[in-house]
Design an enzyme around this catalytic site. Structure first.
Site, short mmCIF file in Angstrom:
data_model
loop_
_atom_site.label_atom_id
_atom_site.label_comp_id
_atom_site.label_asym_id
_atom_site.label_seq_id
_atom_site.Cartn_x
_atom_site.Cartn_y
_atom_site.Cartn_z
N GLU A 30 54.29 62.05 24.83
CA GLU A 30 52.94 61.78 24.33
C GLU A 30 52.11 61.19 25.47
O GLU A 30 52.55 60.26 26.14
CB GLU A 30 53.00 60.80 23.15
N THR A 40 45.31 63.05 14.89
CA THR A 40 45.86 62.39 13.70
C THR A 40 45.07 61.15 13.28
O THR A 40 44.94 60.84 12.10
CB THR A 40 47.33 62.00 13.99
N SER A 44 40.80 62.95 7.54
CA SER A 44 40.45 62.51 6.19
C SER A 44 41.64 61.93 5.43
O SER A 44 41.46 61.20 4.47
CB SER A 44 39.88 63.67 5.38
N HIS A 48 46.08 68.41 0.91
CA HIS A 48 45.39 69.46 0.16
C HIS A 48 46.35 70.21 -0.76
O HIS A 48 47.57 70.21 -0.54
CB HIS A 48 44.74 70.45 1.13
N SER A 338 42.42 71.90 9.83
CA SER A 338 42.70 71.63 8.42
C SER A 338 43.28 72.91 7.80
O SER A 338 42.80 74.00 8.11
CB SER A 338 41.40 71.24 7.72
N CYS A 400 45.54 38.34 8.91
CA CYS A 400 44.38 39.14 8.48
C CYS A 400 44.12 38.80 7.03
O CYS A 400 44.91 39.14 6.16
CB CYS A 400 44.66 40.63 8.65
#
Lengths: 475, 413, 119
Positions: A30, A40, A44, A48, A338, A400
């Site tokens: 990578e 990635t 969204s 699907h 997509s 957090c």
């Protein structure tokens, strides 16, 4: 046998994990300092159903199949996945006929449970939908997930099964002789291999060219998003699509697994060389809001916490490029537009199997498919949280406050490989809440520096020059 | 999980919370203060500039000095303090408050709760500014904490967006620490902060203030490399052709504070403008056992005011815990012309005296504040940066509490 | 004769003041709406003074720095020199609030004192 996978996005990571099921040495390269930071990262996060893809395409072949694998994947890797269901909404007569066509495609593609719903039914289920809606295609199998969590989890699990991971190491050459792949060269060394899987996302065409192959011709398509805070998710409970156009699935409104609402994406094709153009634009963000408001008119836009853009690889064929090539041992998982994220588990399983068949690899008997997520004590039963705190009090210190992430989780994320602020954020969701790190960035910085044995001014947001502070006030 | 019964539970260890806990304990209530951080003082600890305490202590102190005095008052009061303790849940039934700390999980069963958790900063993302997402973009409070608590330098060349007081203070602090402050941009045609801060933080050091300007775009892939500044029209829309690039590695945002109401926002009615809970003159919310004080009610300009409100809330909570605060008939305060922030939201006749606080939306001269036609107060100069404080005595309160509603407005006198 | 424009910060009115000077002597002040404005203008035009607030390095402790201030205003023109001096100073932890770090700081008569404890 040694196999190199190039690209640690959702696709490459899942392929690497599937290859680990076989008797092979798997090496994952990578170029970024962490996994899941390319295509990635800004996605969204929709799983699907498979009705958007024209029957006969590779997309159609793998989408519904990938969707069907998600429950198992989510269980094995402990990644968030929720089948929310989705509506494709029609506002005009033309759009009504688009719904009919999608339903037909879906039925051919093996998508279960599709139903056409009337206005009243839609508004009863989702009262915030624009009341001018005329009908909707209901698809119960559509789900939501966290794309980068898939890459993180798949790589963690693959590492547990013997993967060799090379982060921050871009591939610069692929040696081919006698029509076969022989080695992968990176900026750090040469690795003899017998097979290569090209899952390099936006850069898959460059990698293919290194192996002497032509295609696929890729260009980036930019999608911009607006994220609303973690109190807004309840306003819309399913994924809302507009009727798709020839270009894209359109601008959506969807709940996120963190309890927020995501608006977007738009779709703008960029020149082939604009592969880092992840900036948002004024017009683009306006377009996203306009599109989202069309579906849900009274969105609480004042609860915006973040805007961002992602690039995805688009090719003239608008379809995945998968499988073997004329270079023996060189396999493609490219042009993953997509529904790439949805299809990824099915593609990974299929491709690993193809490679195993071609190279006569045996299945391992000791493969461990299960990966444990970093515990998030705020979601655990009280007794389990108390047990964690008794073991190490840092599990009781919230860092957090928005997402209630403890110091224990952050330390564990660093133990599992986070080296940057984003590495911690993507693994724990610390800093992803409504204050966007306003209250916790300094504390995470301090923990990162302490755990890595570094100075705070050496810690970066996401590698390279992205330091957070530049030095001491009183050196 | 152990359960503790207390009279008053105060959430938040800043100025409001410390004052509330001390006041409740002085009233004789068994009081526990919860602070999520490691030390008390809240935002005061990072405000190392002077300008605090002129009302409360009659001398000019820095933030940490003010906090130090309040800590001593709290120590003397006998209230119990738990640091590193984060509230997870407030269950209205009971009420019960679930807390986590490095010592484990705890449940409190208080008779009254004082919510005093302050405000959070509006983040960069909320502005929907186009461009890249590099490192080097900070809210002013975060930059202040990094610099003045941690001793870390956020950058070398900075642009500040927003001329609220925190933005101005940070401009001066960064300048003194050797950071080149290129400009302060303000989207409105007037400065957001006090005149004194414009003079002593910017003019003293020749830092340019660009009014009617905002950031049109952010540049830089890894670390910030610069921003595009643009002039805006009266509707705050960028004027094409006025863009100019300013090189900087740091962007500091001072673009507003938002009262923190998480955990109570589903329990208690909020005021849509203040964005905090609706309170009466005793800082009691419409959920009788829940009191609130400080910047989580509305954003105040002076810590002295915040401390005073805290005391009032703490004392009220202690009296409520003793059953001495019977409900009255609520009379809402209604915003008339030129009123934005307004505290309290209603009066209910239970207070002997009260103070009202309000802000105007833009600078105004020679105006008067009218409270329901009963109290009228001249204000020679009203600025959005400053809260106008109106004392309401017993007579005024009893007259006002006869009304159905009380309109508050600021008009030319 | 020289003229200086100032904004009065004595109260929120923010009067625009004009000060006429002859050398270091104030000849006249105008634009003020109260006597405090004149007083402010007379000192501000000749020698503006401010409290300096900054940080001093802490050694041997958990904190990197401690906040400090001059305990009375010092001439604004000395700020660059003051910051240079402050960078040379350090204290050993622990330090109490109100500790004098340097007496008669830059011969101004002001002391440099800590404004919080450091560990």
């Amino acid at each position: 046998m040694r196999i190199a996978v190039i690209g640690a996005g959702a696709v490459g990571s899942l392929i690497a994990r599937e290859l680990c099921r076989y008797e092979a040495e798997v090496v994952l390269f990578e170029r970024a300092p962490d996994v899941g930071w390319g295509v990635t990262k800004a996605n969204s996060g929709i799983v699907h159903a498979g009705f958007h893809d024209e029957p006969g395409t590779t997309r159609a072949r793998f989408c519904a199949a990938g969707n069907a694998l998600y429950p198992e994947l989510a269980t094995d890797l402990e990644i968030p996945f929720r089948r929310t269901g989705a509506y494709v909404l029609a506002f005009t007569t033309e759009e009504l006929s688009v719904l009919e066509e999608l339903r037909e495609w879906g039925e051919v593609n093996g998508v279960p449970g599709l139903e056409l719903h009337r206005r009243e039914e839609i508004l009863a289920r989702e009262p915030r939908v624009n009341p001018e809606v005329r009908a909707g295609l209901w698809s119960p199998t559509v789900g939501i997930t966290l794309p980068w969590e898939i890459a993180i989890a798949a790589v963690e699990n693959a590492l547990d099964n013997g993967l060799e991971l090379h982060l921050g190491e871009p591939v610069v050459g692929i040696e081919v002789s006698g029509g076969r792949v022989r080695a992968v060269r990176t900026d750090k060394g040469r690795y003899p291999v017998e097979a290569v899987v090209n899952a390099a996302g936006l850069f898959a065409d460059h990698i293919a060219q290194m192996a002497g192959l032509e295609g696929p011709a890729l260009h980036p398509r930019r999608g911009e998003y607006v994220l609303l805070d973690e109190t807004t998710g309840g306003l819309v409970n399913v994924v809302l699509f507009p009727a798709p156009t020839q270009v894209s699935k359109g601008i959506l409104v969807l709940p996120t697994v963190d309890g927020g609402l995501l608006l977007g994406p738009n779709a703008h094709d960029l020149p082939p060389d604009a592969r880092e153009a992840t900036e948002t634009t004024r017009e683009g963000l306006e377009e996203v809001i306009e599109g989202a408001v069309h579906l849900v008119p009274d969105l609480p836009l004042h609860k915006t916490v973040k805007t961002f853009a992602g690039l995805r690889p688009e090719s003239p064929q608008k379809d995945f490029v998968l499988g073997e090539t004329e270079v023996a041992g060189f396999y493609q998982a490219a042009a993953m537009r997509s529904p790439g994220l949805t299809a990824a588990p099915a593609i990974a399983r299929w491709l690993a199997h193809e490679i195993a068949l071609a190279h006569g690899l045996e299945e391992r008997t000791d493969f461990r498919p299960v990966r444990k997520r970093i515990p998030h004590p705020a979601d655990l039963p009280e007794a389990e949280w108390e047990a964690l705190i008794r073991k190490d009090p840092r599990w009781g210190r919230i860092v957090c406050f928005c997402n209630r992430v403890t110091e224990g989780e952050i330390v564990e994320a660093i133990r599992r490989g986070a080296r940057t602020l984003d590495g911690v954020k993507f693994r724990t969701r610390a800093g992803f809440g409504r204050c966007q790190g306003g209250f916790c960035t300094d504390r995470i910085l301090e923990i990162l520096a302490r755990e890595l044995g570094a100075e705070p001014w050496e810690v970066t947001a996401r590698g390279g020059a992205s330091r957070i502070v530049l030095g001491e006030a009183r050196p | 999980m152990r359960t503790y019964t207390v009279d008053v539970l105060v959430v938040g260890g800043g100025a409001a919370g410390m004052a509330a806990a001390a006041a409740a304990a002085r009233e004789g209530a068994r009081t526990v203060l919860l602070e999520r951080g490691e030390r008390l003082g809240g935002v005061l600890e990072q405000c190392i500039h002077p300008g605090f305490g002129l009302h409360r202590y009659r001398e000019e102190l820095t933030g940490p000095e003010f906090a130090h005095r309040m800590r001593q008052e709290l120590d003397d009061s006998g209230a119990e303090v738990l640091t590193g303790a984060t509230v997870l849940e407030i269950l209205p039934d009971g009420p019960a408050v679930k807390v986590v700390s490095p010592k484990g999980l705890k449940k409190f069963r208080p008779r009254a709760v004082v919510w005093a958790v302050g405000a959070r900063e509006r983040p960069f993302g909320a502005l929907r500014i186009p461009g890249t997402r590099p490192s080097g973009v900070f809210t002013a409070g975060l930059a202040q904490r990094l610099l003045d608590l941690e001793g870390l330098l956020p950058g070398r060349r900075a642009v500040i967006l927003g001329s609220g007081d925190i933005g101005l203070i940070m401009a001066r602090r960064l300048h003194l620490e050797g950071v080149e402050v290129r400009a302060v941009l303000e989207i409105q045609p007037f400065p957001g902060g006090l005149t004194r801060n414009v003079v002593q933080c910017l003019r003293d050091f020749g830092i340019p203030l660009l009014l009617s300007h905002t950031v049109a775009e952010v540049h830089g892939r890894e670390r910030l490399e610069g921003i595009t500044a643009v002039r805006v029209d009266e509707h705050r829309h960028p004027i094409p052709g006025t863009e100019r690039r300013i090189e900087a590695d740091t962007l500091i945002l001072s673009v507003g504070l938002i009262p923190e109401v998480r955990l109570i926002e589903d329990t208690v009615p909020l005021d849509p403008v203040n964005r905090g809970p609706r309170v009466n003159g005793r800082l009691q919310t419409e959920v009788p056992w829940l009191f609130a004080a400080g910047n989580c009610v509305a954003v105040f300009d002076l810590v002295d005011t915040v401390a005073e409100l805290g005391e009032r809330a703490g004392a009220s909570a202690a009296r409520y815990a003793r059953g001495e605060l019977p409900p009255g008939k609520p009379v809402p305060l209604v915003r008339g012309e030129n009123v934005v922030s307004l505290v309290p939201s209603y009066l209910d006749g239970t207070a002997e005296s009260a103070r009202m606080y309000l802000r105007v939306p833009r600078p105004m001269e020679g105006v008067a504040v009218d409270v329901g036609g009963v109290v009228r107060r001249r204000v020679p100069v009203a600025r959005p940066a400053e809260m106008i404080e109106i004392p309401l005595d017993g007579d005024a309160l009893s007259e006002l509490s006869q009304k159905e509603r009380i309109v508050v407005e600021v008009k030319p006198k | 004769m020289t003229e200086k424009k100032l904004v009065c910060v004595s109260c929120p009115m923010g009067c625009e003041l004009t000060v006429v000077l002859e050398g270091k002597k104030v000849v006249s002040v105008s634009g003020n709406r109260c006597p405090r404005g004149e007083e402010y203008a007379r000192s501000e035009a000749v020698e503006p003074r401010r409290v300096l607030m900054t940080l001093v390095r802490v050694e041997g402790g958990r904190d990197r720095v401690v906040s400090v201030k001059t305990d009375r205003p010092i001439p604004l023109r000395l700020f660059p020199k003051a910051m240079a001096r402050v960078r040379e100073l350090s204290v050993r932890a622990p330090v109490a609030i109100g500790t004098v770090i340097e007496e008669n700081f830059l011969s101004t008569g002001a002391n440099l004192v800590t404004t919080r404890p450091a560990r």
